[in-house]
Write an enzyme that holds these catalytic residues in place. Structure first.
Site, short mmCIF file in Angstrom:
data_model
loop_
_atom_site.label_atom_id
_atom_site.label_comp_id
_atom_site.label_asym_id
_atom_site.label_seq_id
_atom_site.Cartn_x
_atom_site.Cartn_y
_atom_site.Cartn_z
N TYR A 176 0.94 -1.28 -0.05
CA TYR A 176 0.00 -0.11 -0.16
C TYR A 176 0.91 1.11 -0.04
O TYR A 176 1.73 1.26 0.83
CB TYR A 176 -0.89 -0.03 1.21
N ASP A 271 9.53 2.76 -0.25
CA ASP A 271 8.26 3.59 0.56
C ASP A 271 8.49 3.21 2.18
O ASP A 271 8.26 2.43 2.62
CB ASP A 271 6.92 3.11 0.06
N LYS A 299 4.96 9.59 9.08
CA LYS A 299 4.77 9.30 10.45
C LYS A 299 5.78 9.60 11.56
O LYS A 299 5.68 10.55 12.03
CB LYS A 299 4.81 7.49 10.50
#
Length: 461
Positions: A176, A271, A299
């Site tokens: 994802y 990623d 994050k």
């Protein structure tokens, strides 16, 4: 953070006995009052927000029961609106690496708050966080800040296309990279959790250039590159999968991927929105010793505030406006509050020879190995693993090397497990297809409490 500070920086003290008492009191209250505050809030939310939430996995669709509505967090703990306390292994889905509501981070934020929350203009804090990121992440020579992991990935994709003059992109099944149209093809995370097909509303033209390979299967990559020689702009990969559950790569797989992309002139992008500054200070690329051309982040680098970033080789980043022709902008990009929280968080992570990473690695191994041993004790097929403060496990025989393997997990058993652990005061990700996160604030007592709860719940499944 010094280790002595890690061990003492806790929420108001609660013994394991008092934690159990809190859960029992909550159960008594619930039996007397059929509607809890969480349930009341979620009922109202159904009329205000799609599905009652602002991100799909929070709705608990795959695990059943009503979502828990948080009131506050501190250290390794979350507290809901009904007064229940939980040992939290979600950590705001990764950012709370130094513990929730760190006093040091909060103090820095309060000082910045007095100066303003948003400038919409350059500020020195952007330079400071950029220098910290460039110093830490091997692939990054220049960086652009934005506001989310999704924004970072869609911008990185546009950048690699502008740089190479190619349109096709390769990703991996179950990985994802945010909810941009091009990436919603055989995606993991909430898409897998909810059992959704490729999302309605995504034009076929947007996904036509997206090619999908099998994670940890380098031959599937070779075949795609052979069939699309000189046409692939780049490859996006979660260097450690966290959106199909926790799935680590082999180092050989990453090394071969590096070689294939270099041979074809394609851009390799890690990623690291999830793994960046989490599995090591320099991310997965430092941990595995494989350097991509580009990296996306989020994050941890926002210290709990909304942030994203993408960076890479200078020659690639020079195509980004205003240095180059590839346009990307954002009103809140480089927000001073997010920069402040990120800077303070990275400062804590660098401290004391990075002792926090050693602490998280030790605690995470103790937790995962303990749960797997208890699963074996109670006759359950389970497999799992961890790297530093990131972990996961599946209710199936291992090994799990890709999303197709992860799909063999017993989701019904996981749902019962999740609800049982919640009742015991342990908050885990409400999905079979999400990784878990440890923080520097989790103590031996927290791990022992969790394993005792796991023993009870696994015995009842």
């Amino acid at each position: 953070m010094m280790m002595s500070q890690v061990k003492t920086a806790r929420a108001p003290s609660h013994s394991r006995a008092s934690m159990r008492s809190t859960r029992c009191q909550a159960a008594t209250t619930t039996s007397k009052h059929t509607v809890t505050k969480s349930a009341e809030i979620m009922k109202e939310a159904q009329d205000l927000l799609p599905g009652g939430v602002n991100s799909p996995v929070r709705a608990f669709k795959s695990v059943g029961g009503g979502p828990i509505v948080f009131d506050k967090v501190k250290g390794a703990y979350a507290f809901d609106v009904d007064g229940n306390k939980y040992v939290d292994y979600v950590g705001s889905w990764g950012p709370a690496i130094v513990g929730h509501a760190s006093d040091e981070v909060n103090e820095a934020l309060i000082a910045q708050l007095a100066k303003g929350t948003s400038f919409g203009a350059p500020c020195a804090l952007e330079n400071e966080l950029a220098k910290a990121v460039i110093d830490a992440v091997p692939s990054v020579e220049m960086v652009r800040f934005c506001n989310s992991g999704t924004e970072a990935c869609l911008s990185a994709l546009r950048t690699m296309r502008a740089y190479t003059g190619r349109e096709k992109v390769l990703k991996f099944v179950g990985c994802y990279h945010g909810h941009a149209d091009s990436f919603l093809v055989q995606a993991g995370s909430g898409v897998a959790t909810l059992g959704l097909p490729d999302s309605p509303g995504v034009p076929s033209a947007s996904t036509a250039p997206t090619l999908c390979a099998t994670y940890n299967d380098i031959e599937s990559v070779r075949e795609i590159f052979k069939a699309n020689k000189g046409e692939i702009a780049g490859v996006f990969i979660e260097p450690v999968v966290g959106n199909s559950g926790f799935i680590p790569p082999t180092k050989e797989f990453l090394q071969a991927l590096r070689e294939i992309t270099e041979e074809d002139g394609a851009v390799l992008c890690f990623d690291e929105v999830m793994t960046g500054f989490r599995i090591s200070y320099g991310g997965a690329q430092e941990h595995f010793g494989v350097t991509p051309d580009m990296t996306t982040m989020g994050k941890v680098i926002g210290g709990g505030l909304p942030v994203g970033a993408y960076g890479g080789k200078r020659e690639i980043m020079d195509v980004v406006a205003p240095a180059g022709p590839m346009y990307q902008a954002g009103t809140l990009s480089g927000n001073p509050l997010a920069m402040t929280a990120g800077l303070k968080t990275l400062e804590i992570l660098r401290r004391d020879d990075r002792a926090g990473y050693k602490h998280m690695d030790r605690q995470t191994k103790k937790l995962v190995e303990g749960i797997l041993e208890l699963g074996k004790k109670h006759g359950h097929a389970m497999t799992g693993g961890s790297i530093s403060g990131m972990f996961g496990f599946f209710f199936c025989e291992g090994p799990v090397n890709c999303f197709q393997d992860a799909e063999k997990t017993d989701t019904a058993k996981f749902a019962k497990w999740h609800r049982g652990m919640l009742e015991e005061g342990v908050y885990l990700a409400p999905s079979s297809y999400e990784a878990g996160f440890m923080s520097m604030a989790h103590t031996d007592e927290d791990i022992e409490f969790t394993l005792k709860a796991a023993d009870k719940v696994l015995a009842s499944l």
